[in-house]
Design a protein around this motif. Sequence first.
Motif, mmCIF file in Angstrom:
data_model
loop_
_atom_site.group_PDB
_atom_site.id
_atom_site.type_symbol
_atom_site.label_atom_id
_atom_site.label_comp_id
_atom_site.label_asym_id
_atom_site.label_seq_id
_atom_site.Cartn_x
_atom_site.Cartn_y
_atom_site.Cartn_z
ATOM 1 N N TRP A 77 0.837 -1.191 0.000
ATOM 2 C CA TRP A 77 0.000 0.000 0.000
ATOM 3 C C TRP A 77 0.878 1.250 0.000
ATOM 4 C CZ3 TRP A 77 -5.444 0.260 0.098
ATOM 5 C CH2 TRP A 77 -6.079 -0.990 0.086
ATOM 6 N N GLN A 78 0.364 2.330 -0.582
ATOM 7 C CA GLN A 78 1.108 3.575 -0.713
ATOM 8 C C GLN A 78 0.676 4.601 0.343
ATOM 9 O OE1 GLN A 78 1.545 4.884 -5.017
ATOM 10 N NE2 GLN A 78 -0.320 3.654 -5.142
ATOM 11 N N SER A 79 1.549 5.536 0.603
ATOM 12 C CA SER A 79 1.251 6.692 1.470
ATOM 13 C C SER A 79 0.613 6.269 2.789
ATOM 14 C CB SER A 79 0.323 7.688 0.746
ATOM 15 O OG SER A 79 0.852 8.058 -0.501
ATOM 16 N N VAL A 80 1.168 5.245 3.416
ATOM 17 C CA VAL A 80 0.613 4.737 4.674
ATOM 18 C C VAL A 80 0.935 5.719 5.803
ATOM 19 C CG1 VAL A 80 0.628 2.843 6.326
ATOM 20 C CG2 VAL A 80 0.893 2.366 3.874
ATOM 21 N N GLU A 81 -0.091 6.141 6.523
ATOM 22 C CA GLU A 81 0.127 7.061 7.646
ATOM 23 C C GLU A 81 -0.807 6.730 8.795
ATOM 24 O OE1 GLU A 81 -0.909 11.146 6.852
ATOM 25 O OE2 GLU A 81 -2.364 10.573 5.319
ATOM 26 N N CYS A 82 -0.271 6.815 10.012
ATOM 27 C CA CYS A 82 -1.056 6.575 11.223
ATOM 28 C C CYS A 82 -1.441 7.921 11.817
ATOM 29 C CB CYS A 82 -0.256 5.744 12.220
ATOM 30 S SG CYS A 82 -1.211 5.241 13.666
ATOM 31 N N LEU A 83 -2.707 8.083 12.139
ATOM 32 C CA LEU A 83 -3.228 9.360 12.630
ATOM 33 C C LEU A 83 -3.639 9.236 14.096
ATOM 34 C CD1 LEU A 83 -5.494 10.121 9.546
ATOM 35 C CD2 LEU A 83 -3.156 10.911 9.943
ATOM 36 N N PRO A 84 -3.324 10.228 14.924
ATOM 37 C CA PRO A 84 -3.664 10.158 16.346
ATOM 38 C C PRO A 84 -5.062 10.686 16.633
ATOM 39 C CG PRO A 84 -2.349 12.111 15.940
ATOM 40 C CD PRO A 84 -2.482 11.401 14.612
ATOM 41 N N ASP A 85 -5.626 10.243 17.758
ATOM 42 C CA ASP A 85 -6.885 10.808 18.228
ATOM 43 C C ASP A 85 -6.607 12.055 19.058
ATOM 44 O OD1 ASP A 85 -5.999 9.909 20.719
ATOM 45 O OD2 ASP A 85 -7.308 8.157 20.722
ATOM 46 N N LEU A 86 -7.634 12.625 19.671
ATOM 47 C CA LEU A 86 -7.475 13.876 20.417
ATOM 48 C C LEU A 86 -6.560 13.711 21.622
ATOM 49 C CD1 LEU A 86 -11.127 15.278 20.305
ATOM 50 C CD2 LEU A 86 -9.135 16.067 19.002
ATOM 51 N N ALA A 87 -6.446 12.480 22.115
ATOM 52 C CA ALA A 87 -5.563 12.220 23.255
ATOM 53 C C ALA A 87 -4.135 11.945 22.812
ATOM 54 C CB ALA A 87 -6.086 11.040 24.066
ATOM 55 N N GLY A 88 -3.891 11.985 21.493
ATOM 56 C CA GLY A 88 -2.549 11.739 20.981
ATOM 57 C C GLY A 88 -2.221 10.276 20.779
ATOM 58 N N GLN A 89 -3.219 9.399 20.965
ATOM 59 C CA GLN A 89 -2.987 7.969 20.798
ATOM 60 C C GLN A 89 -3.191 7.564 19.339
ATOM 61 O OE1 GLN A 89 -1.880 6.061 23.067
ATOM 62 N NE2 GLN A 89 -2.497 6.824 25.071
ATOM 63 N N PRO A 90 -2.376 6.650 18.810
ATOM 64 C CA PRO A 90 -2.588 6.152 17.450
ATOM 65 C C PRO A 90 -3.991 5.554 17.338
ATOM 66 C CG PRO A 90 -0.494 5.384 18.332
ATOM 67 C CD PRO A 90 -1.227 5.997 19.482
#
Length: 277
Positions: free
Chosen positions: A254-267
């Motif tokens: 897969w391309q451009s894989v990115e993990c985004l955090p929630d409001l608490a900063g957790q993945p």
Amino acid sequence: MQTTVSSLIRSSGLDRTDARVLLQYVLGVNRAWLVAHGDDVPDEASCNRFHTLAARRLAGEPVAYLVGEREFWGRPFQVTPDVLIPRPETELLIETALATLDVTAPLRVLDVGTGSGCIAITLALEAPAWQVSALDISPAALQIAARNARELGANVTLLESDMLDALRLQTPLPQFNLIVSNPPYIPAGDPHLDQGDLRFEPANALTDQQDGLSCYRHLATYAGALLAPNGYLLLEHGYDQGDSVPALLQQAGWQSVECLPDLAGQPRLTRARRPLD
């Protein structure tokens, strides 16, 4: 001494918020009414019904199941023990999906493991130009999703399927611009499954009965063939899967894989673009 609205709440033994929600449900009123009518005396049948619900809540049963409803994205969704209770953190998936694609374009979106339908229905209502479909392995869950779609006026196509299996049998393969999923991701044997609200929620919506990653492996392997060029995959996962889920997608090309955090900063979310042909 007569039992008033205020004394019912105080004597219930419940968290004040839970007590208010249950009493609102029993009396058919809103929170403002409770505040303004604290000295009112409910009838005996209402008091008895409240005490019954309070006892069930004290035994651990989720408030959402007791009242049959949970709010998500500002809308009421009907829920039963056949579906997972919508979580506030899942609203990040909605925000990200709406920011990822053009909400005014006639794009095709798929929700895998829809449960109550809260994700698919919210996307259909927030982006009316999108054609939204949703899958679930549970016929009971699909009935609830269909009821929610009717009640909220959302146009969503529902299909019974174990993950993507039903679509993978179609010829030609359907093509989507976005596939979203909040699949079961708690590993088998995790002690949290025996705690709190999770004890009452459907096990197949919480755990894959394996290592918590089997649904992500399935999506990493098969979702690409169901995505149009430049299509996206958007996955919610556990806070402790911020390395493992992106790694699965990267290994699958897969391309451009990115993990985004929630409001608490957790993945919390992983987004990726369709693998190259």
